[in-house]
Design a protein around this motif. Structure first.
Motif, PDB file in Angstrom:
ATOM      1  N   THR A   1      46.535  18.847  77.210  1.00 26.49           N
ATOM      2  CA  THR A   1      46.577  17.487  76.652  1.00 26.49           C
ATOM      3  C   THR A   1      45.936  16.487  77.611  1.00 26.49           C
ATOM      4  O   THR A   1      45.272  15.552  77.173  1.00 26.49           O
ATOM      5  N   ALA A   2      46.113  16.725  78.915  1.00 24.52           N
ATOM      6  CA  ALA A   2      45.470  15.823  79.878  1.00 24.52           C
ATOM      7  C   ALA A   2      43.958  15.900  79.739  1.00 24.52           C
ATOM      8  O   ALA A   2      43.261  14.881  79.757  1.00 24.52           O
ATOM      9  N   ALA A   3      43.446  17.126  79.589  1.00 17.31           N
ATOM     10  CA  ALA A   3      41.993  17.292  79.438  1.00 17.31           C
ATOM     11  C   ALA A   3      41.513  16.584  78.170  1.00 17.31           C
ATOM     12  O   ALA A   3      40.474  15.919  78.168  1.00 17.31           O
ATOM     13  N   ILE A   4      42.275  16.723  77.093  1.00 14.60           N
ATOM     14  CA  ILE A   4      41.875  16.096  75.830  1.00 14.60           C
ATOM     15  C   ILE A   4      41.889  14.569  75.952  1.00 14.60           C
ATOM     16  O   ILE A   4      40.964  13.890  75.499  1.00 14.60           O
ATOM     17  N   SER A   5      42.919  14.026  76.601  1.00 13.62           N
ATOM     18  CA  SER A   5      42.970  12.568  76.798  1.00 13.62           C
ATOM     19  C   SER A   5      41.763  12.090  77.597  1.00 13.62           C
ATOM     20  O   SER A   5      41.085  11.137  77.215  1.00 13.62           O
ATOM     21  N   ALA A   6      41.493  12.765  78.707  1.00 12.06           N
ATOM     22  CA  ALA A   6      40.393  12.322  79.574  1.00 12.06           C
ATOM     23  C   ALA A   6      39.059  12.454  78.849  1.00 12.06           C
ATOM     24  O   ALA A   6      38.194  11.575  78.959  1.00 12.06           O
TER      25      ALA A   6
ATOM     26  N   VAL B   1      32.410   5.691  84.312  1.00 15.94           N
ATOM     27  CA  VAL B   1      33.061   6.677  83.453  1.00 15.94           C
ATOM     28  C   VAL B   1      34.541   6.825  83.793  1.00 15.94           C
ATOM     29  O   VAL B   1      35.408   6.719  82.919  1.00 15.94           O
ATOM     30  N   VAL B   2      34.833   7.034  85.070  1.00 14.31           N
ATOM     31  CA  VAL B   2      36.237   7.229  85.460  1.00 14.31           C
ATOM     32  C   VAL B   2      37.082   5.996  85.120  1.00 14.31           C
ATOM     33  O   VAL B   2      38.114   6.119  84.462  1.00 14.31           O
ATOM     34  N   PRO B   3      36.656   4.792  85.533  1.00 14.91           N
ATOM     35  CA  PRO B   3      37.470   3.622  85.177  1.00 14.91           C
ATOM     36  C   PRO B   3      37.602   3.408  83.672  1.00 14.91           C
ATOM     37  O   PRO B   3      38.668   3.033  83.201  1.00 14.91           O
ATOM     38  N   SER B   4      36.533   3.668  82.912  1.00 12.28           N
ATOM     39  CA  SER B   4      36.623   3.502  81.462  1.00 12.28           C
ATOM     40  C   SER B   4      37.624   4.476  80.855  1.00 12.28           C
ATOM     41  O   SER B   4      38.295   4.166  79.877  1.00 12.28           O
ATOM     42  N   ALA B   5      37.695   5.667  81.439  1.00 11.88           N
ATOM     43  CA  ALA B   5      38.575   6.692  80.876  1.00 11.88           C
ATOM     44  C   ALA B   5      40.026   6.510  81.330  1.00 11.88           C
ATOM     45  O   ALA B   5      40.933   7.102  80.746  1.00 11.88           O
ATOM     46  N   MET B   6      40.240   5.702  82.354  1.00 12.21           N
ATOM     47  CA  MET B   6      41.592   5.551  82.897  1.00 12.21           C
ATOM     48  C   MET B   6      42.645   5.179  81.850  1.00 12.21           C
ATOM     49  O   MET B   6      43.709   5.784  81.811  1.00 12.21           O
ATOM     50  N   PRO B   7      42.398   4.199  80.982  1.00 11.92           N
ATOM     51  CA  PRO B   7      43.423   3.875  79.989  1.00 11.92           C
ATOM     52  C   PRO B   7      43.787   5.071  79.106  1.00 11.92           C
ATOM     53  O   PRO B   7      44.943   5.228  78.724  1.00 11.92           O
TER      54      PRO B   7
END
Ligand SMILES: Nc1ncnc2c1ncn2[C@@H]1O[C@H](COP(=O)(O)OP(=O)(O)O)[C@@H](O)[C@H]1O
Ligand SMILES: [Mg+2]
Lengths: 263, 270
Positions: free
Chosen positions: B150-155, B185-191
């Motif tokens: 689920t973590a992979a899917i969220s990210a 990319v990383v900051p955009s994906a953080m939420p």
């Protein structure tokens, strides 16, 4: 004048492939911008203006043709020109000043130096007091101003501005146009501007290129016969009226033929 | 920036939520239910053998606590839950984020992610116990497996939501792919990653408990199974209540973490 142009677009042609074949976007576009020149591009939407900018910015390769900056090809070499888009594209998690120095940081300019430069610019262009704010706390006009300063701080000699003021109200737009003129004259940039606004093109540019509907070609190239510095009341002069009429008619014709071919 | 977990709550909503009347009702109902439970058991409306009663549960818990076992079990289950959660979230998020580098790899992996997500990982518990033994590692592995997908899917969802214009901007500033990745990319994906945390802490705990159900010599899950097989239903209830409290504490901590991270990463909200 000197024959040596800052930007030289040579026969740029580009088509996009899709399932049903290829869609031509640009066809043999050629023009030059002298160093320190201000050229605007007008054209129906979808005629390939943004595509052309992406090519000049080195982000996209043309099918044919070349783009020279100071006589050297920039095809496939991003980072040579400043590029500003209609969306401000400020990073929402960074403060305004950290956004403005982004380009400088990517070129490894020390934070301190970049910040000193940024603060001076922010003061000059009405962003003083907003250094540490986040983008969402600013008005659209201020955000776009910050985006302009970020583009300026890339310290590239050529700036590409793709409909930068398209989403702003008339007054804010005028303020930004004046700011842009100041930036252009103070920092002696060479500017290419895409706009939908005929008056904006006349008010800001030395030269105006009118592109045809897709695939974009250079339909007309005009020189704006107004002295510098430009003032708002020049916009009411007969010369400007005539030029405006001519441009609008050209654009209407292009839009019109686009509609026919779509219908 | 919508998927920050918290539902869009207006000012009014927040004020109502904090109002003393709402608080009073919430606690009042809980107290009422407890009293009803206790009274029901004492007056014989419900079978005290199966359902025990709040007083008995409390008493059993105190005895258990004084013997010193309860705290050790809490720590055991809590530790495997947390460790599995952290490892799973970090590893899963890393995988999801790295998909940004290759659209092709991402597209090929997508169906595998979906299948792995649908796979009942708890059913693997017996295999894991055989592989990793009845001790701590098998619990952590199960908790990890529960969260990693689920973590992979969220990210990955976060990666797909990155504004392409932002990437264009970064490239136009001369940034390479690594810089675009770390700056945008990383900051955009953080939420998106943050919004997955709440679900994952619950999943991780489920993994840890089921691991203990299958085979373990410690932990709250094992305590419940043991108490059940010896018909000590009071102790079962102690286990259930303590697990609930542990779960509330963990969930609360994650919500606090979310708030702290959310402030940093999603500037849309104040
Ligand atoms: N990446 C792309 N892939 C396919 N088609 C594209 C792409 N970018 C632009 N186009 C198409 O090329 C044409 C020109 O687009 P664009 O340069 O954005 O026009 P303009 O900026 O003048 O409105 C449009 O028809 C658009 O749909
Ligand atoms: Mg465009």
């Amino acid at each position: 004048m000197s024959g040596l142009s800052k930007v030289e677009v040579q026969g740029v042609t580009k088509a996009f492939g899709d399932v049903e074949g290829t869609v031509p976007a640009l066809e043999r576009i050629s023009f030059q911008v002298p160093a320190g020149g201000f050229t605007s591009l007008l054209g129906p939407s979808g005629c390939g203006k943004s595509t052309l900018f992406n090519i000049i910015a080195g982000l996209m390769r043309p099918d044919r043709g070349d783009v020279l900056l100071d006589g050297r090809s920039v095809i496939g070499k991003p980072g040579q020109v400043g590029y500003m888009l209609q969306k401000d594209l400020l990073l929402p998690w960074r403060s305004i000043q950290d956004n403005i120095i982004l380009g400088a940081r990517l070129r490894h300019v020390p934070v301190k130096d970049a910040l000193t430069q940024a603060r001076a610019l922010m003061e000059r262009y009405g962003l003083k007091g907003f250094e540490k704010r986040k983008p969402h706390e600013l008005s659209g006009g201020m955000r776009q101003r910050a985006a302009l300063l970020r583009t300026l701080l890339t310290e590239r000699e050529v700036l590409l501005l793709d409909e930068p003021f398209g989403a702003l109200d008339a007054l804010t737009r005028l303020q930004l146009q004046l700011g842009l003129t100041d930036v252009w004259q103070t920092f002696r940039k060479t500017i290419l501007l895409v706009t939908h606004d005929v008056e904006e093109a006349i008010f800001l540019s030395d030269e105006i290129l009118v592109l045809s509907r897709r695939p974009g070609r250079v339909r007309r190239q005009l020189t704006v016969p107004l002295p510098r510095p430009r003032t708002v009341d020049m916009l009411a002069s007969p010369e400007v009226m005539g030029l405006k009429k001519e441009l609008l008619e050209l654009l209407l014709k292009e839009e019109g033929s686009a509609n026919e071919s779509n219908g | 920036m919508k998927a920050t977990g918290e539902t869009p709550s207006g000012v009014l909503d927040r004020r109502v939520r904090r109002s003393p009347a709402v608080q009073l009702w919430r606690w009042g109902i809980l107290l009422g239910l407890l009293i009803l439970w206790e009274a029901g058991a004492r007056l014989g409306w419900i079978d005290g053998f199966y359902f025990s009663s709040p007083a008995q549960i409390l008493q059993t818990a105190v005895v258990k606590w004084q013997q010193g076992n309860l705290w050790a079990d809490i720590v055991y289950t809590g530790a495997s839950t947390l460790l599995g959660f952290v490892l799973g979230t970090v590893a899963g998020s890393a995988v999801g984020l790295v998909f940004w580098f290759s659209r092709r790899v991402a597209l090929v992996s997508e169906p595998y992610l979906i299948v792995l997500n649908a796979l009942p990982k708890l059913a693997l518990a017996p295999v894991l116990v055989i592989l990793f033994g009845i001790g701590f590692p098998s619990k952590v592995v199960l908790a990890f497996l529960m969260t990693v997908v689920t973590a992979a899917i969220s990210a990955y969802g976060g990666v797909r939501s990155v504004d392409p214009a932002l990437e264009t901007l970064m490239f136009s500033l001369g940034a390479g792919r690594l810089r675009v990745f770390s700056h945008v990319v990383v900051p955009s994906a953080m939420p998106w990653i943050i919004s997955g945390l709440r679900v994952n802490i619950a999943l991780s705990m489920a993994g840890a408990i089921v691991g203990e159900f299958i085979a373990s010599d410690r932990g709250l899950g094992r305590m419940i199974v043991y108490a059940g097989t010896t018909f000590d239903l009071k102790l079962v209830w102690v286990g259930v209540v303590v697990l609930s409290l542990l779960s509330i504490v963990m969930y609360g901590s994650v919500v606090l973490l979310e708030k702290a991270l959310g402030k940093r990463w999603s500037a849309q909200r104040t």
